[in-house]
Design a protein around this motif. Structure first.
Motif, mmCIF file in Angstrom:
data_model
loop_
_atom_site.group_PDB
_atom_site.id
_atom_site.type_symbol
_atom_site.label_atom_id
_atom_site.label_comp_id
_atom_site.label_asym_id
_atom_site.label_seq_id
_atom_site.Cartn_x
_atom_site.Cartn_y
_atom_site.Cartn_z
ATOM 1 N N GLU A 1 0.851 -1.184 0.000
ATOM 2 C CA GLU A 1 0.000 0.000 0.000
ATOM 3 C C GLU A 1 0.889 1.237 0.000
ATOM 4 O O GLU A 1 2.055 1.189 0.410
ATOM 5 C CB GLU A 1 -0.920 -0.003 1.225
ATOM 6 C CG GLU A 1 -0.180 -0.145 2.556
ATOM 7 C CD GLU A 1 -1.134 -0.299 3.708
ATOM 8 O OE1 GLU A 1 -2.038 0.546 3.830
ATOM 9 O OE2 GLU A 1 -0.985 -1.261 4.499
ATOM 10 N N PRO A 2 0.357 2.360 -0.487
ATOM 11 C CA PRO A 2 1.164 3.589 -0.484
ATOM 12 C C PRO A 2 1.490 4.014 0.948
ATOM 13 O O PRO A 2 0.670 3.880 1.860
ATOM 14 C CB PRO A 2 0.253 4.604 -1.184
ATOM 15 C CG PRO A 2 -0.743 3.795 -1.951
ATOM 16 C CD PRO A 2 -0.949 2.545 -1.154
ATOM 17 N N LEU A 3 2.705 4.515 1.132
ATOM 18 C CA LEU A 3 3.137 4.967 2.458
ATOM 19 C C LEU A 3 4.238 5.999 2.286
ATOM 20 O O LEU A 3 4.739 6.223 1.180
ATOM 21 C CB LEU A 3 3.616 3.774 3.298
ATOM 22 C CG LEU A 3 4.713 2.888 2.692
ATOM 23 C CD1 LEU A 3 6.106 3.384 3.054
ATOM 24 C CD2 LEU A 3 4.548 1.449 3.162
ATOM 25 N N ASP A 4 4.601 6.605 3.417
ATOM 26 C CA ASP A 4 5.673 7.595 3.440
ATOM 27 C C ASP A 4 6.690 7.148 4.481
ATOM 28 O O ASP A 4 6.342 6.904 5.648
ATOM 29 C CB ASP A 4 5.117 8.980 3.789
ATOM 30 C CG ASP A 4 6.125 10.086 3.502
ATOM 31 O OD1 ASP A 4 7.335 9.818 3.582
ATOM 32 O OD2 ASP A 4 5.697 11.216 3.201
ATOM 33 N N LEU A 5 7.935 7.018 4.050
ATOM 34 C CA LEU A 5 8.977 6.587 4.976
ATOM 35 C C LEU A 5 9.153 7.560 6.127
ATOM 36 O O LEU A 5 9.530 7.160 7.235
ATOM 37 C CB LEU A 5 10.298 6.415 4.218
ATOM 38 C CG LEU A 5 10.341 5.294 3.168
ATOM 39 C CD1 LEU A 5 11.677 5.309 2.439
ATOM 40 C CD2 LEU A 5 10.105 3.936 3.826
ATOM 41 N N ALA A 6 8.854 8.840 5.881
ATOM 42 C CA ALA A 6 8.959 9.824 6.966
ATOM 43 C C ALA A 6 7.927 9.525 8.057
ATOM 44 O O ALA A 6 8.241 9.616 9.258
ATOM 45 C CB ALA A 6 8.764 11.233 6.409
ATOM 46 N N ASP A 7 6.705 9.167 7.655
ATOM 47 C CA ASP A 7 5.684 8.818 8.657
ATOM 48 C C ASP A 7 6.075 7.547 9.411
ATOM 49 O O ASP A 7 5.857 7.449 10.628
ATOM 50 C CB ASP A 7 4.331 8.626 7.971
ATOM 51 C CG ASP A 7 3.831 9.909 7.323
ATOM 52 O OD1 ASP A 7 4.264 10.994 7.765
ATOM 53 O OD2 ASP A 7 3.032 9.826 6.378
ATOM 54 N N ILE A 8 6.625 6.571 8.689
ATOM 55 C CA ILE A 8 7.067 5.334 9.343
ATOM 56 C C ILE A 8 8.135 5.655 10.392
ATOM 57 O O ILE A 8 8.070 5.195 11.539
ATOM 58 C CB ILE A 8 7.607 4.349 8.301
ATOM 59 C CG1 ILE A 8 6.499 3.927 7.320
ATOM 60 C CG2 ILE A 8 8.220 3.124 8.988
ATOM 61 C CD1 ILE A 8 5.445 3.047 7.896
ATOM 62 N N LEU B 1 10.117 6.413 15.961
ATOM 63 C CA LEU B 1 10.840 7.254 16.915
ATOM 64 C C LEU B 1 9.984 7.561 18.133
ATOM 65 O O LEU B 1 10.484 7.586 19.265
ATOM 66 C CB LEU B 1 11.288 8.544 16.226
ATOM 67 C CG LEU B 1 12.442 8.389 15.217
ATOM 68 C CD1 LEU B 1 12.643 9.687 14.437
ATOM 69 C CD2 LEU B 1 13.729 8.004 15.930
ATOM 70 N N ASP B 2 8.696 7.781 17.921
ATOM 71 C CA ASP B 2 7.811 8.040 19.068
ATOM 72 C C ASP B 2 7.733 6.828 19.988
ATOM 73 O O ASP B 2 7.688 6.973 21.222
ATOM 74 C CB ASP B 2 6.412 8.414 18.577
ATOM 75 C CG ASP B 2 6.398 9.762 17.860
ATOM 76 O OD1 ASP B 2 7.337 10.555 18.083
ATOM 77 O OD2 ASP B 2 5.456 10.015 17.082
ATOM 78 N N PRO C 1 9.682 14.121 3.139
ATOM 79 C CA PRO C 1 8.763 13.143 2.545
ATOM 80 C C PRO C 1 9.499 12.166 1.613
ATOM 81 O O PRO C 1 10.340 12.576 0.809
ATOM 82 C CB PRO C 1 7.761 14.011 1.782
ATOM 83 C CG PRO C 1 7.816 15.339 2.477
ATOM 84 C CD PRO C 1 9.234 15.517 2.917
ATOM 85 N N ALA C 2 9.180 10.910 1.738
ATOM 86 C CA ALA C 2 9.770 9.863 0.892
ATOM 87 C C ALA C 2 8.695 8.836 0.584
ATOM 88 O O ALA C 2 8.661 7.751 1.167
ATOM 89 C CB ALA C 2 10.962 9.221 1.592
ATOM 90 N N PRO C 3 7.757 9.161 -0.324
ATOM 91 C CA PRO C 3 6.647 8.252 -0.618
ATOM 92 C C PRO C 3 7.115 7.010 -1.381
ATOM 93 O O PRO C 3 7.981 7.082 -2.255
ATOM 94 C CB PRO C 3 5.706 9.108 -1.471
ATOM 95 C CG PRO C 3 6.590 10.137 -2.094
ATOM 96 C CD PRO C 3 7.677 10.415 -1.101
ATOM 97 N N THR C 4 6.539 5.883 -1.046
ATOM 98 C CA THR C 4 6.839 4.625 -1.727
ATOM 99 C C THR C 4 5.676 3.669 -1.492
ATOM 100 O O THR C 4 4.616 4.088 -1.000
ATOM 101 C CB THR C 4 8.153 4.013 -1.215
ATOM 102 O OG1 THR C 4 8.445 2.830 -1.967
ATOM 103 C CG2 THR C 4 8.056 3.667 0.258
ATOM 104 N N GLU C 5 5.841 2.418 -1.842
ATOM 105 C CA GLU C 5 4.834 1.396 -1.600
ATOM 106 C C GLU C 5 5.487 0.222 -0.872
ATOM 107 O O GLU C 5 6.664 -0.075 -1.079
ATOM 108 C CB GLU C 5 4.210 0.896 -2.909
ATOM 109 C CG GLU C 5 3.226 1.855 -3.530
ATOM 110 C CD GLU C 5 2.480 1.224 -4.693
ATOM 111 O OE1 GLU C 5 2.647 0.000 -4.889
ATOM 112 O OE2 GLU C 5 1.757 1.942 -5.390
ATOM 113 N N GLY C 6 4.705 -0.422 -0.009
ATOM 114 C CA GLY C 6 5.232 -1.570 0.705
ATOM 115 C C GLY C 6 4.302 -2.008 1.804
ATOM 116 O O GLY C 6 3.154 -1.557 1.901
#
Length: 400
Positions: A240-247, A252-253, A271-276
């Motif tokens: 599914e689409p995702l952002d490595l920054a959000d991951i 980190l939290d 931002p670093a959008p990708t799929e996985g």
């Protein structure tokens, strides 16, 4: 060959081996080419001037009628002999063609057996190779450009890869068994020591129970890591689409309460959008940061970066620490590999980076690992762009 159960009684079943098929092919080709040559030769003989008939002339006009009769008789005899010679030529040529076809079939059988001999040798040797003797090779002789030698060499390369994979699997099972047995042994020893103490009070037993729970939690973490490693190696079936920054932000939290206060954390999360797979990529970033925490000494630093370079989304984790030899970096991605120098708050089972490698491979991502600027490691994982990712999916699913 005896009849099989599926054949009628007394019926012989022909085994259409490659040698028999090659023999029939050689014989058929020779018969067809010989028949064509015979037909061409026969037509040339028939159309030749010598086969057109015999012309008889005479200069005696006084006996014209008698001469015509003699001429007709001679022409008839000559035509009959010519037709007889043509039939004899055709018959003898056909017999010769049949004999030579049979000889060519026999020679074809011998030649096919000689040509297919390396295949039989490879088959016999391959039958003898099993999981217990994968170190053996076919070792086919012959010139480098020979097709059968190339086939044997390709099979030898496959055996070498299988040998490496089986050896790695055996080491993994042995290491996993050792890692699982160690906490069980420790847990049993702690309980047995407590039970063998006659004067054990509630406080002592409570401490023993807490210690046993801690060991059990360690076992749970190990089993979870093994399951994650196994699931990562089997591939990613739903993305599914995702952002490595959000991951990275979410990881980190979660790790902030356990992060040592004397280790500086620097972040740059573009931002670093990708799929996985979000769960697997969360585990990937968690293991990267966990590995950095284990090997970052007091007063050190950890730097986490996500970005997109030329359309390629990347996540990068750099930490300070002891200098790691370049030749030892590759081995860190093998299961149960640990460095001897850890920080005071280090734990783990040596599966962190091997899980990172498995998850990255499942996402067709590339890992670049170098020595950090102040010791430690500099790990960058570059995920494929959209078109590269689609080609990877096609190769995995077999799509054209």
């Amino acid at each position: 060959m005896p009849a099989t159960a599926s054949d009628p009684a007394g019926r012989v079943r022909i085994r259409w081996s490659a040698r028999l098929r090659l023999t029939l092919l050689y014989g058929t080709l020779f018969f067809v080419s010989g028949a064509c040559l015979l037909a061409v030769t026969y037509i040339l003989v028939v159309q030749s001037p010598a086969s057109k008939g015999t012309m008889i002339t005479t200069t005696n006009a006084s006996r014209h009628t008698e001469t015509q009769e003699i001429t007709a008789e001679i022409s008839y005899v000559a035509d009959r002999e010519r037709r007889q010679a043509q039939r004899t030529l055709l018959t003898r040529s056909g017999i010769a063609l049949g004999v030579m076809t049979g000889l060519s079939g026999g020679l074809g059988w011998l030649v096919a057996g000689r040509v297919l001999r390396p295949v039989r040798v490879m088959t016999d040797r391959a039958r003898r190779i099993s999981a217990h003797n994968l170190h053996e090779r076919l070792a086919m002789p012959g010139p480098a450009d020979d097709e059968l030698k190339n086939l044997g060499d390709t099979f030898d390369e496959l055996l070498a890869r299988l040998d490496i994979a089986f050896d790695a699997q055996r080491r993994f099972v042995a290491n996993a068994s050792h890692e699982l047995r160690t906490p069980l042994t420790l847990q049993r020893t702690v309980i047995e020591v407590a039970l063998s103490t006659p004067a054990a009070d509630v406080k002592t037993l409570r401490a023993v129970c807490e210690r046993a729970l801690a060991i059990g939690e360690d076992q749970e973490r190990l089993i979870e890591a093994l399951l994650t490693l196994a699931s990562s190696q089997s591939g990613v079936f739903r993305t599914e689409p995702l952002d490595l920054a959000d991951i990275a932000t979410g990881v980190l939290d979660d790790l902030t309460p356990t992060r040592p206060d004397n280790v500086t954390l620097e972040t740059s999360l573009a931002p670093a959008p990708t799929e996985g797979s979000i769960p697997l990529l969360e585990r990937l970033v968690t293991n990267l940061l966990g590995n950095a925490q284990r090997y970052t000494p007091d007063g050190g630093w950890i730097r986490v970066t996500t970005d997109t370079h030329g359309g390629t989304p990347t996540v990068r984790v750099v930490n300070s620490g002891p200098v790691i030899p370049r030749e030892a970096i590759e081995s860190l991605y093998q299961p149960f590999q640990r460095l001897g120098h850890r920080s005071a708050h280090a734990d783990g089972h040596g599966l962190g980076l091997s899980i990172v490698a498995a998850i990255a491979d499942a996402h067709h991502a590339r890992i670049a690992t170098t020595q950090g600027p102040q010791g430690g490691l500099d790990i960058t994982i570059a995920f494929p762009q959209d078109e590269t990712r689609e080609r990877g999916k096609d190769r995995k699913t077999g799509a054209p």
